[in-house]
Motif scaffolding. Structure first.
Motif, PDB file in Angstrom:
ATOM      1  N   GLU A 181       0.827  -1.203   0.000  1.00 28.67           N
ATOM      2  CA  GLU A 181       0.000   0.000   0.000  1.00 28.67           C
ATOM      3  C   GLU A 181       0.864   1.258   0.000  1.00 28.67           C
ATOM      4  O   GLU A 181       0.505   2.268  -0.629  1.00 28.67           O
ATOM      5  N   ARG A 182       1.972   1.216   0.671  1.00 31.47           N
ATOM      6  CA  ARG A 182       2.847   2.380   0.767  1.00 31.47           C
ATOM      7  C   ARG A 182       3.640   2.617  -0.514  1.00 31.47           C
ATOM      8  O   ARG A 182       3.971   3.766  -0.843  1.00 31.47           O
ATOM      9  N   ILE A 183       3.947   1.554  -1.230  1.00 25.56           N
ATOM     10  CA  ILE A 183       4.786   1.655  -2.418  1.00 25.56           C
ATOM     11  C   ILE A 183       3.971   1.855  -3.693  1.00 25.56           C
ATOM     12  O   ILE A 183       4.402   2.543  -4.624  1.00 25.56           O
ATOM     13  N   ARG A 184       2.771   1.291  -3.760  1.00 21.54           N
ATOM     14  CA  ARG A 184       2.003   1.280  -5.004  1.00 21.54           C
ATOM     15  C   ARG A 184       1.770   2.660  -5.613  1.00 21.54           C
ATOM     16  O   ARG A 184       1.896   2.807  -6.859  1.00 21.54           O
ATOM     17  N   PRO A 185       1.428   3.708  -4.839  1.00 25.51           N
ATOM     18  CA  PRO A 185       1.161   4.999  -5.490  1.00 25.51           C
ATOM     19  C   PRO A 185       2.323   5.517  -6.330  1.00 25.51           C
ATOM     20  O   PRO A 185       2.120   5.902  -7.490  1.00 25.51           O
ATOM     21  N   PHE A 186       3.536   5.536  -5.783  1.00 29.33           N
ATOM     22  CA  PHE A 186       4.641   6.047  -6.593  1.00 29.33           C
ATOM     23  C   PHE A 186       5.057   5.049  -7.668  1.00 29.33           C
ATOM     24  O   PHE A 186       5.505   5.432  -8.758  1.00 29.33           O
ATOM     25  N   LYS A 187       4.900   3.768  -7.382  1.00 31.49           N
ATOM     26  CA  LYS A 187       5.292   2.731  -8.342  1.00 31.49           C
ATOM     27  C   LYS A 187       4.461   2.797  -9.610  1.00 31.49           C
ATOM     28  O   LYS A 187       4.983   2.644 -10.722  1.00 31.49           O
ATOM     29  N   GLU A 188       3.159   3.041  -9.478  1.00 30.74           N
ATOM     30  CA  GLU A 188       2.270   3.036 -10.636  1.00 30.74           C
ATOM     31  C   GLU A 188       2.013   4.428 -11.214  1.00 30.74           C
ATOM     32  O   GLU A 188       1.866   4.579 -12.430  1.00 30.74           O
ATOM     33  N   LEU A 189       1.957   5.444 -10.360  1.00 34.42           N
ATOM     34  CA  LEU A 189       1.629   6.788 -10.843  1.00 34.42           C
ATOM     35  C   LEU A 189       2.859   7.565 -11.280  1.00 34.42           C
ATOM     36  O   LEU A 189       2.742   8.569 -11.971  1.00 34.42           O
ATOM     37  N   LYS A 190       4.037   7.129 -10.828  1.00 37.42           N
ATOM     38  CA  LYS A 190       5.312   7.688 -11.274  1.00 37.42           C
ATOM     39  C   LYS A 190       5.390   9.217 -11.169  1.00 37.42           C
ATOM     40  O   LYS A 190       5.561   9.925 -12.178  1.00 37.42           O
ATOM     41  N   PRO A 191       5.263   9.746  -9.979  1.00 38.98           N
ATOM     42  CA  PRO A 191       5.506  11.176  -9.777  1.00 38.98           C
ATOM     43  C   PRO A 191       7.002  11.453  -9.925  1.00 38.98           C
ATOM     44  O   PRO A 191       7.807  10.522 -10.026  1.00 38.98           O
TER      45      PRO A 191
END
Length: 284
Positions: free
Chosen positions: A102-112
């Protein structure tokens, strides 16, 4: 100045707006943005006020701390759909009890452009344990490299800085690193010029750095950062009051103050593209 400035620009100041956080509530300040549309609108206001970067947390439907991917996805989409060039910096630590995925998925998929990397475990607010165990940090660093997302290495005390240096040696983190020196959180180092200077003097030479102060030390840290050649983070995540007893009207109000004070130092706020160049990022 050169020994403290590191790779920061001599006359440009990168301002990051920390919009929401995981702890502050609308009861603390009714202007706090908590849902995607509110957060996106706040991000645009902060960009227009001079911020080059926005640091994003999300909340659940009831405004409680969250790492819900759908909330990150909607927030990021709303900002990107406007064409606003502001740099996106997603948290990897949206509160307590979330899984590594849950902590990693946002940056992993959305690539800010950036995502937070909290370099150690601490007794957060003297009340709960903010867990960042070594195996998680190793995984987080590896996933940021794979996603081409630059870590914003958050440092709350000297032990975390030493940990980050270790990870730079072992390849979990890559140089040139970008550090966010976080002062004033109960459980971490106090927000004083002395503490800021101590941390800055122990940073690697090959890095950029920013800082913020929580609570009564916030303005002191802003002034010290400008004097030392640093970048600055402000916003409702870190402080709900603009001055003692006066609630802030929004994160953009803090940016206005930084802009005015920076001008007295002969400095200007960096644009998003200037910030990309300073941080060694390519335009998405």
């Amino acid at each position: 100045m050169a020994t403290t400035q590191r790779l920061n620009h001599s006359t440009k100041v990168i301002v990051t707006a920390a919009l929401t956080g995981a702890v502050t509530t609308k009861q603390n300040n009714p202007h706090l943005p908590t849902q995607p549309k509110e957060i996106a609108e706040a991000a645009l206001r902060c960009y227009e006020a001079g911020a080059a970067m926005v640091h994003i947390h999300v909340r659940d439907d009831d405004d409680s701390a969250s790492m819900r991917f759908d909330k990150f996805e909607e927030t990021v989409r709303l900002i990107r759909d406007t064409g606003c060039p502001v740099l996106l910096n997603l948290t990897s630590s949206g509160g307590q009890g979330f899984s590594w995925e849950e902590r990693i998925r946002p940056f992993k998929e959305l690539k800010p452009e950036l995502a937070s990397f909290d370099a150690g475990t601490m007794n957060w607010l003297n009340s709960v344990v903010f867990m960042n165990e070594p195996k998680f940090l190793e995984l987080c660093g590896q996933e940021m490299i794979a996603a081409n997302v630059k870590p914003e290495i958050e440092i709350f005390d000297m032990g975390m800085l030493n940990t980050a240096k270790y990870y730079l040696k072992t390849g979990v983190l890559q140089a040139p690193a970008h550090f966010q020196l976080c002062l004033g959180a109960p459980g971490g180092m106090e927000a004083t010029t002395e503490n800021l200077l101590y941390l800055v003097n122990h940073l690697p030479e090959d890095c950029t750095w920013s800082t913020f102060g929580i609570g009564r030390g916030a303005n002191e840290i802003t002034l010290a950062a400008l004097a030392l050649g640093g970048n600055i983070r402000v916003g409702l995540e870190d402080n709900v009051y603009y001055n003692k007893g006066v609630l802030a009207e929004g994160s953009e109000q803090f940016i206005g103050r930084v802009k005015r004070v920076a001008a007295e130092f002969g400095k200007e706020l960096a644009t998003p593209d200037e910030a990309r160049a300073i941080l060694g990022l390519s335009r998405c």
